[in-house]
Design a protein around this motif. Structure first.
Motif, short mmCIF file in Angstrom:
data_model
loop_
_atom_site.label_atom_id
_atom_site.label_comp_id
_atom_site.label_asym_id
_atom_site.label_seq_id
_atom_site.Cartn_x
_atom_site.Cartn_y
_atom_site.Cartn_z
N PRO A 146 0.84 -1.05 -0.12
CA PRO A 146 0.01 -0.01 0.15
C PRO A 146 0.86 1.41 -0.13
O PRO A 146 1.87 1.15 0.64
N GLY A 147 0.58 2.17 -0.81
CA GLY A 147 1.02 3.55 -0.83
C GLY A 147 1.66 4.11 0.49
O GLY A 147 2.53 4.72 0.83
N ILE A 148 0.78 3.91 1.60
CA ILE A 148 1.07 4.50 2.91
C ILE A 148 2.15 3.81 3.48
O ILE A 148 3.24 4.56 4.19
N ILE A 149 2.52 2.42 3.14
CA ILE A 149 3.66 1.88 3.86
C ILE A 149 4.66 1.90 3.07
O ILE A 149 5.99 2.25 3.64
N TYR A 150 4.55 2.31 1.54
CA TYR A 150 5.72 2.78 1.00
C TYR A 150 6.16 4.15 1.12
O TYR A 150 7.48 4.23 1.37
N ALA A 151 5.36 4.93 1.74
CA ALA A 151 5.81 6.44 2.30
C ALA A 151 6.81 6.15 3.24
O ALA A 151 7.86 6.79 3.46
N LEU A 152 6.46 5.58 4.32
CA LEU A 152 7.03 5.27 5.42
C LEU A 152 8.57 4.55 5.24
O LEU A 152 9.48 4.75 5.72
N LEU A 153 8.46 3.32 4.13
CA LEU A 153 9.89 2.89 3.90
C LEU A 153 10.66 3.97 3.19
O LEU A 153 11.85 3.92 3.27
N TYR A 154 10.03 4.76 2.31
CA TYR A 154 10.60 5.71 1.48
C TYR A 154 11.40 6.85 2.58
O TYR A 154 12.47 7.17 2.08
N VAL A 155 10.59 7.34 3.51
CA VAL A 155 11.31 8.15 4.35
C VAL A 155 12.44 7.44 4.94
O VAL A 155 13.67 8.17 5.29
#
Length: 205
Positions: A146-155
């Motif tokens: 999910p995009g929200i999980i990707y965002a956390l990993l990206y940060v």
């Protein structure tokens, strides 16, 4: 032809030209010292159109292609003919503003250079996550998260790589670009907050 495609084409062409012309590359790089001492303010923007190598260019432009197409379409649907203007501000503003912290920190450091569209791409990605937080993002074309999980990993990845350094890629620009993307999108379309929250609340693990 969409703005996304035009921006990708321009980035590919300018990157290829710079790889074969060290003088051109030197003039386009983000070099805070030259901006501070020589007033070469164009570097805030031009550094976003050059990349370190084929891998760097491919990853950034592939991410921009998928997210850019979606956000460009969403902005056109919401804002009509002015949607393209908002889209350009989001992308180019992300490139420029994400370099400001690096400029402030390194404005007296002659040896500091950075390059890449990461700030602009990050602004587009995180605008997309606001609208579609649960849509799957596929890492390496296989692992969908999910995009929200990707965002956390990206940060997390950006912070880790920024601390490592040594590759001329401004990883902190990922974070500042993402922050700009979130702030700008909410500023021009406040309803996106409700859209985001409702999707998260209805998330079924």
């Amino acid at each position: 032809m969409s703005l996304t495609i035009l921006l990708i084409a321009a980035t590919v062409v300018i990157s290829l030209l710079a790889w074969n012309n060290d003088t051109l590359l030197g003039k386009l790089l983000m070099n805070p010292f030259m901006i501070n001492r020589k007033n070469e303010y164009w570097r805030f923007l031009t550094s976003g159109f050059i990349h370190a190598d084929y891998g760097h260019l491919f990853f950034n432009m592939l991410s921009f292609y998928f997210f850019g197409q979606n956000i460009e379409a969403v902005f056109k649907e919401i804002f009509g003919s002015t949607g393209e203007i908002y889209f350009l501000i989001l992308y180019l503003g992300g490139i420029i503003l994400s370099d400001v912290p690096s400029y402030i920190k390194n404005r007296n450091n002659f040896s500091y250079n950075s390059l890449g569209a990461s700030g602009g791409v990050s602004s587009i990605i995180f605008a997309g996550i606001l609208f579609f937080p649960l849509d799957k993002i596929y890492l390496y074309g296989a692992l969908g998260i999910p995009g929200i999980i990707y965002a956390l990993l990206y940060v997390w990845y950006s912070i880790a790589m920024g601390r490592r350094g040594g590759d001329n890629i401004n990883h902190s620009a990922h974070l500042y670009g993402a922050l700009f993307g979130v702030i700008f999108t909410i500023a021009v379309f406040p309803s996106v907050v409700n859209i985001f929250i409702q999707q998260i609340l209805n998330w079924k693990f």
